[in-house]
Scaffold this motif. Structure first.
Motif, PDB file in Angstrom:
ATOM      1  N   LEU A   7       0.821  -1.215   0.000  1.00 36.84           N
ATOM      2  CA  LEU A   7       0.000   0.000   0.000  1.00 36.84           C
ATOM      3  C   LEU A   7       0.852   1.260   0.000  1.00 36.84           C
ATOM      4  N   GLU A   8       2.025   1.205   0.596  1.00 39.75           N
ATOM      5  CA  GLU A   8       2.896   2.382   0.613  1.00 39.75           C
ATOM      6  C   GLU A   8       3.423   2.715  -0.773  1.00 39.75           C
ATOM      7  N   THR A   9       3.490   1.739  -1.659  1.00 36.75           N
ATOM      8  CA  THR A   9       4.018   1.986  -2.997  1.00 36.75           C
ATOM      9  C   THR A   9       2.967   2.545  -3.953  1.00 36.75           C
ATOM     10  N   ILE A  10       1.685   2.499  -3.579  1.00 34.42           N
ATOM     11  CA  ILE A  10       0.623   3.017  -4.439  1.00 34.42           C
ATOM     12  C   ILE A  10       0.510   4.524  -4.241  1.00 34.42           C
ATOM     13  N   ALA A  11       0.555   5.256  -5.315  1.00 36.90           N
ATOM     14  CA  ALA A  11       0.467   6.716  -5.246  1.00 36.90           C
ATOM     15  C   ALA A  11      -0.963   7.140  -4.931  1.00 36.90           C
ATOM     16  N   GLY A  12      -1.146   8.003  -3.964  1.00 37.33           N
ATOM     17  CA  GLY A  12      -2.457   8.534  -3.636  1.00 37.33           C
ATOM     18  C   GLY A  12      -3.329   7.616  -2.816  1.00 37.33           C
ATOM     19  N   VAL A  13      -2.751   6.588  -2.200  1.00 39.91           N
ATOM     20  CA  VAL A  13      -3.562   5.639  -1.439  1.00 39.91           C
ATOM     21  C   VAL A  13      -4.093   6.265  -0.148  1.00 39.91           C
ATOM     22  N   SER A  14      -3.512   7.333   0.311  1.00 45.83           N
ATOM     23  CA  SER A  14      -3.963   7.962   1.558  1.00 45.83           C
ATOM     24  C   SER A  14      -5.312   8.659   1.402  1.00 45.83           C
ATOM     25  N   TYR A  16      -8.066   7.245   0.129  1.00 42.11           N
ATOM     26  CA  TYR A  16      -9.155   6.294   0.330  1.00 42.11           C
ATOM     27  C   TYR A  16      -9.719   6.281   1.749  1.00 42.11           C
ATOM     28  N   PRO A  17      -8.891   6.310   2.789  1.00 40.79           N
ATOM     29  CA  PRO A  17      -9.485   6.366   4.134  1.00 40.79           C
ATOM     30  C   PRO A  17     -10.284   7.641   4.378  1.00 40.79           C
ATOM     31  N   ILE A  18      -9.827   8.742   3.837  1.00 43.37           N
ATOM     32  CA  ILE A  18     -10.533  10.013   4.013  1.00 43.37           C
ATOM     33  C   ILE A  18     -11.877   9.983   3.290  1.00 43.37           C
ATOM     34  N   VAL A  19     -11.885   9.466   2.076  1.00 40.53           N
ATOM     35  CA  VAL A  19     -13.120   9.381   1.302  1.00 40.53           C
ATOM     36  C   VAL A  19     -14.108   8.437   1.975  1.00 40.53           C
ATOM     37  N   SER A  20     -13.626   7.304   2.467  1.00 45.72           N
ATOM     38  CA  SER A  20     -14.533   6.357   3.118  1.00 45.72           C
ATOM     39  C   SER A  20     -15.094   6.935   4.416  1.00 45.72           C
ATOM     40  N   LEU A  21     -14.294   7.681   5.158  1.00 44.30           N
ATOM     41  CA  LEU A  21     -14.801   8.328   6.369  1.00 44.30           C
ATOM     42  C   LEU A  21     -15.856   9.374   6.033  1.00 44.30           C
ATOM     43  N   LEU A  22     -15.621  10.156   5.000  1.00 47.30           N
ATOM     44  CA  LEU A  22     -16.603  11.166   4.596  1.00 47.30           C
ATOM     45  C   LEU A  22     -17.903  10.525   4.127  1.00 47.30           C
ATOM     46  N   LEU A  23     -17.808   9.425   3.387  1.00 51.88           N
ATOM     47  CA  LEU A  23     -19.016   8.726   2.943  1.00 51.88           C
ATOM     48  C   LEU A  23     -19.790   8.164   4.132  1.00 51.88           C
ATOM     49  N   PHE A  24     -19.092   7.600   5.102  1.00 53.87           N
ATOM     50  CA  PHE A  24     -19.755   7.067   6.285  1.00 53.87           C
ATOM     51  C   PHE A  24     -20.449   8.174   7.067  1.00 53.87           C
ATOM     52  N   VAL A  25     -19.768   9.287   7.280  1.00 51.44           N
ATOM     53  CA  VAL A  25     -20.357  10.399   8.034  1.00 51.44           C
ATOM     54  C   VAL A  25     -21.559  10.967   7.289  1.00 51.44           C
ATOM     55  N   ALA A  26     -21.458  11.101   5.981  1.00 52.88           N
ATOM     56  CA  ALA A  26     -22.580  11.621   5.192  1.00 52.88           C
ATOM     57  C   ALA A  26     -23.773  10.679   5.267  1.00 52.88           C
ATOM     58  N   PHE A  27     -23.548   9.376   5.109  1.00 53.36           N
ATOM     59  CA  PHE A  27     -24.635   8.401   5.190  1.00 53.36           C
ATOM     60  C   PHE A  27     -25.267   8.404   6.576  1.00 53.36           C
ATOM     61  N   PHE A  28     -24.454   8.401   7.614  1.00 53.08           N
ATOM     62  CA  PHE A  28     -24.963   8.406   8.985  1.00 53.08           C
ATOM     63  C   PHE A  28     -25.782   9.662   9.260  1.00 53.08           C
TER      64      PHE A  28
END
Length: 53
Positions: A7-14, A16-28
């Motif tokens: 995962l550290e070698t993938i560019a821009g992988v950081s 995904y956690p931010i997007v998933s947190l925002l989606l969860f908060v928006a849905f909730f």
């Protein structure tokens, strides 16, 4: 190699956690607002649906 190393070698992988947190908060938030705004007659109808048969 561990998964963390891959995962550290993938560019821009950081992003995904931010997007998933925002989606969860928006849905909730949307579900919470829907529940708070729904009138009591609709809630009573929905809670009796399993017993209608």
């Amino acid at each position: 190699m561990k998964l963390k190393n891959y995962l550290e070698t993938i560019a821009g992988v950081s992003v995904y956690p931010i997007v998933s947190l925002l989606l969860f908060v928006a849905f909730f938030t949307i579900v919470t607002l829907w529940v708070m705004r729904t009138d009591k007659d609709t809630i009573k109808h929905i809670e009796k649906l399993p017993l209608d048969n």
